[in-house]
Motif scaffolding. Structure first.
Motif, mmCIF file in Angstrom:
data_model
loop_
_atom_site.group_PDB
_atom_site.id
_atom_site.type_symbol
_atom_site.label_atom_id
_atom_site.label_comp_id
_atom_site.label_asym_id
_atom_site.label_seq_id
_atom_site.Cartn_x
_atom_site.Cartn_y
_atom_site.Cartn_z
ATOM 1 N N LYS A 4 0.699 -1.064 -0.243
ATOM 2 C CA LYS A 4 0.167 -0.096 -0.108
ATOM 3 C C LYS A 4 1.329 0.713 -0.020
ATOM 4 O O LYS A 4 1.657 1.386 0.614
ATOM 5 C CB LYS A 4 -0.544 -0.402 1.155
ATOM 6 C CG LYS A 4 -1.673 1.015 1.661
ATOM 7 C CD LYS A 4 -2.642 0.931 2.266
ATOM 8 C CE LYS A 4 -4.288 1.835 2.939
ATOM 9 N NZ LYS A 4 -4.791 1.466 3.307
ATOM 10 N N LYS A 5 0.687 2.114 -0.946
ATOM 11 C CA LYS A 5 1.719 3.597 -0.960
ATOM 12 C C LYS A 5 0.949 4.395 0.071
ATOM 13 O O LYS A 5 -0.356 4.402 0.002
ATOM 14 C CB LYS A 5 1.457 3.648 -1.950
ATOM 15 C CG LYS A 5 2.240 4.627 -3.157
ATOM 16 C CD LYS A 5 0.886 5.083 -4.587
ATOM 17 C CE LYS A 5 2.734 5.591 -5.477
ATOM 18 N NZ LYS A 5 2.658 6.188 -6.238
ATOM 19 N N LEU A 6 2.015 4.936 0.627
ATOM 20 C CA LEU A 6 2.065 6.403 2.159
ATOM 21 C C LEU A 6 0.971 7.333 1.101
ATOM 22 O O LEU A 6 1.543 7.232 0.195
ATOM 23 C CB LEU A 6 2.927 6.415 2.404
ATOM 24 C CG LEU A 6 3.501 5.825 3.133
ATOM 25 C CD1 LEU A 6 5.178 6.422 3.916
ATOM 26 C CD2 LEU A 6 2.952 5.647 4.438
ATOM 27 N N ASN A 7 0.313 7.430 1.861
ATOM 28 C CA ASN A 7 -1.139 8.748 1.276
ATOM 29 C C ASN A 7 -0.310 9.807 1.260
ATOM 30 O O ASN A 7 1.326 10.173 2.301
ATOM 31 C CB ASN A 7 -2.029 8.890 2.507
ATOM 32 C CG ASN A 7 -3.092 9.907 2.261
ATOM 33 O OD1 ASN A 7 -2.832 10.948 1.516
ATOM 34 N ND2 ASN A 7 -4.032 9.502 2.686
ATOM 35 N N ASN A 8 -0.761 10.805 0.697
ATOM 36 C CA ASN A 8 0.230 12.109 -0.003
ATOM 37 C C ASN A 8 0.683 13.218 1.084
ATOM 38 O O ASN A 8 0.851 14.249 1.679
ATOM 39 C CB ASN A 8 0.260 12.683 -1.417
ATOM 40 C CG ASN A 8 1.282 12.656 -1.757
ATOM 41 O OD1 ASN A 8 2.066 11.373 -2.141
ATOM 42 N ND2 ASN A 8 0.587 12.280 -3.704
ATOM 43 N N PHE A 9 -0.824 12.706 2.490
ATOM 44 C CA PHE A 9 -1.449 13.298 3.388
ATOM 45 C C PHE A 9 0.170 13.646 3.704
ATOM 46 O O PHE A 9 -0.437 14.543 5.052
ATOM 47 C CB PHE A 9 -2.108 14.160 3.684
ATOM 48 C CG PHE A 9 -3.574 14.269 2.753
ATOM 49 C CD1 PHE A 9 -3.837 15.392 2.054
ATOM 50 C CD2 PHE A 9 -4.593 14.028 2.023
ATOM 51 C CE1 PHE A 9 -3.963 16.396 1.696
ATOM 52 C CE2 PHE A 9 -5.116 14.091 0.615
ATOM 53 C CZ PHE A 9 -5.557 15.790 0.715
ATOM 54 N N ILE A 10 0.299 11.950 4.543
ATOM 55 C CA ILE A 10 1.077 11.736 5.453
ATOM 56 C C ILE A 10 2.797 12.139 5.364
ATOM 57 O O ILE A 10 3.787 12.402 5.987
ATOM 58 C CB ILE A 10 1.085 10.399 5.670
ATOM 59 C CG1 ILE A 10 -0.430 10.507 6.575
ATOM 60 C CG2 ILE A 10 2.085 9.923 7.310
ATOM 61 C CD1 ILE A 10 -0.597 9.131 6.941
ATOM 62 N N LEU A 11 2.968 11.115 4.118
ATOM 63 C CA LEU A 11 4.606 12.074 3.404
ATOM 64 C C LEU A 11 4.944 13.309 3.127
ATOM 65 O O LEU A 11 6.417 13.527 3.681
ATOM 66 C CB LEU A 11 4.664 11.125 1.890
ATOM 67 C CG LEU A 11 5.548 10.652 1.153
ATOM 68 C CD1 LEU A 11 6.440 10.028 2.141
ATOM 69 C CD2 LEU A 11 5.608 9.978 -0.108
ATOM 70 N N LEU A 12 4.221 13.825 2.935
ATOM 71 C CA LEU A 12 4.769 15.681 2.655
ATOM 72 C C LEU A 12 4.836 15.913 3.535
ATOM 73 O O LEU A 12 6.403 16.892 4.268
ATOM 74 C CB LEU A 12 3.517 16.541 2.401
ATOM 75 C CG LEU A 12 3.532 17.754 1.603
ATOM 76 C CD1 LEU A 12 5.422 18.137 0.992
ATOM 77 C CD2 LEU A 12 2.982 18.372 0.860
ATOM 78 N N PRO A 13 4.158 15.944 5.029
ATOM 79 C CA PRO A 13 4.332 16.402 6.526
ATOM 80 C C PRO A 13 5.953 16.069 6.789
ATOM 81 O O PRO A 13 6.367 16.670 8.067
ATOM 82 C CB PRO A 13 2.975 16.064 7.021
ATOM 83 C CG PRO A 13 2.199 16.140 6.243
ATOM 84 C CD PRO A 13 2.490 15.355 5.145
ATOM 85 N N LEU A 14 5.773 14.570 6.623
ATOM 86 C CA LEU A 14 6.865 14.214 7.038
ATOM 87 C C LEU A 14 7.525 14.657 6.722
ATOM 88 O O LEU A 14 9.511 14.937 7.226
ATOM 89 C CB LEU A 14 6.848 12.549 6.705
ATOM 90 C CG LEU A 14 6.090 11.442 8.035
ATOM 91 C CD1 LEU A 14 5.789 10.391 7.375
ATOM 92 C CD2 LEU A 14 6.729 11.867 9.235
ATOM 93 N N PHE A 15 8.444 14.890 5.166
ATOM 94 C CA PHE A 15 9.588 15.077 4.880
ATOM 95 C C PHE A 15 9.623 16.682 5.431
ATOM 96 O O PHE A 15 10.815 17.004 5.171
ATOM 97 C CB PHE A 15 8.926 15.055 2.944
ATOM 98 C CG PHE A 15 10.108 15.722 1.695
ATOM 99 C CD1 PHE A 15 11.047 15.589 1.665
ATOM 100 C CD2 PHE A 15 9.833 16.844 1.648
ATOM 101 C CE1 PHE A 15 12.582 15.750 0.514
ATOM 102 C CE2 PHE A 15 10.460 18.116 0.554
ATOM 103 C CZ PHE A 15 12.104 17.181 0.953
#
Length: 185
Positions: A4-15
């Motif tokens: 399952k791909k990580l949701n962009n709503f989670i990935l962007l804040p982590l980055f």
């Protein structure tokens, strides 16, 4: 089973969080490396200022004898008071202060010899160029050699530098009064 791909709503804040932490670490490192050099530069500027105010030669070896700063002076912004000596002979007394004029962070020195103002030196200022900053450049000549108790920095309202001049006058006159009390005692 597919991943399952990580949701962009989670990935962007982590980055963005990682980037922020790296930047904060880099800025902290630069601050820690430069802080001692900046403090040493300020100290050297202060020592040069003491000599300049008291009309001493840059090569003169001076001794700073720290004096007690009263709570009244401390409340005005005086941070240090030194008796300046050369070979155990007092050549003057200099005060370091930080006050708020039009802006905060006006760091200066004022010195006294005999019963007169010896001079004035700005260490650092956030005053507005063209107004307060230019006014500060004239203070040394305005007070040098003036008998303590005589009016100084008169009528800045005509120049538009009232806040800077009034705050500075108050601090200079308080230092002068303290200096005279110290000479009498």
């Amino acid at each position: 089973m597919s991943k399952k791909k990580l949701n962009n709503f989670i990935l962007l804040p982590l980055f963005l969080g990682v980037v922020t932490l790296v930047a904060a670490g880099a800025l902290t490192g630069v601050h820690l490396l430069t802080k001692p050099k900046i403090e040493e530069n300020v100290k050297q500027k202060q020592l040069a200022g003491y000599k300049q105010i008291l009309d001493l030669e840059p090569s003169d070896v001076i001794d700073l004898k720290e004096k007690v700063v009263s709570s009244e002076l401390s409340n005005i912004g005086v941070t240090n008071k030194y008796s300046i000596t050369i070979e155990e002979v007092e050549v003057g007394v200099v005060y370091d202060a930080e006050i708020t004029g039009y802006n905060s962070g006006l760091i200066f020195q004022v010195g006294f010899k005999g019963t007169k103002y010896a001079g004035f030196n700005v260490i650092s200022s956030n005053e507005t160029p063209g107004f307060g900053a230019d006014y500060l450049e004239t203070v040394h000549e305005q007070i040098k050699g003036v008998e303590i108790g005589n009016p100084i920095l008169q009528d800045p309202s005509k120049t538009g530098k009232t806040l800077t001049a009034n705050a500075l006058r108050k601090a200079l006159e308080a230092c002068a009064e303290d200096y005279l009390e110290g000479r009498a005692g």
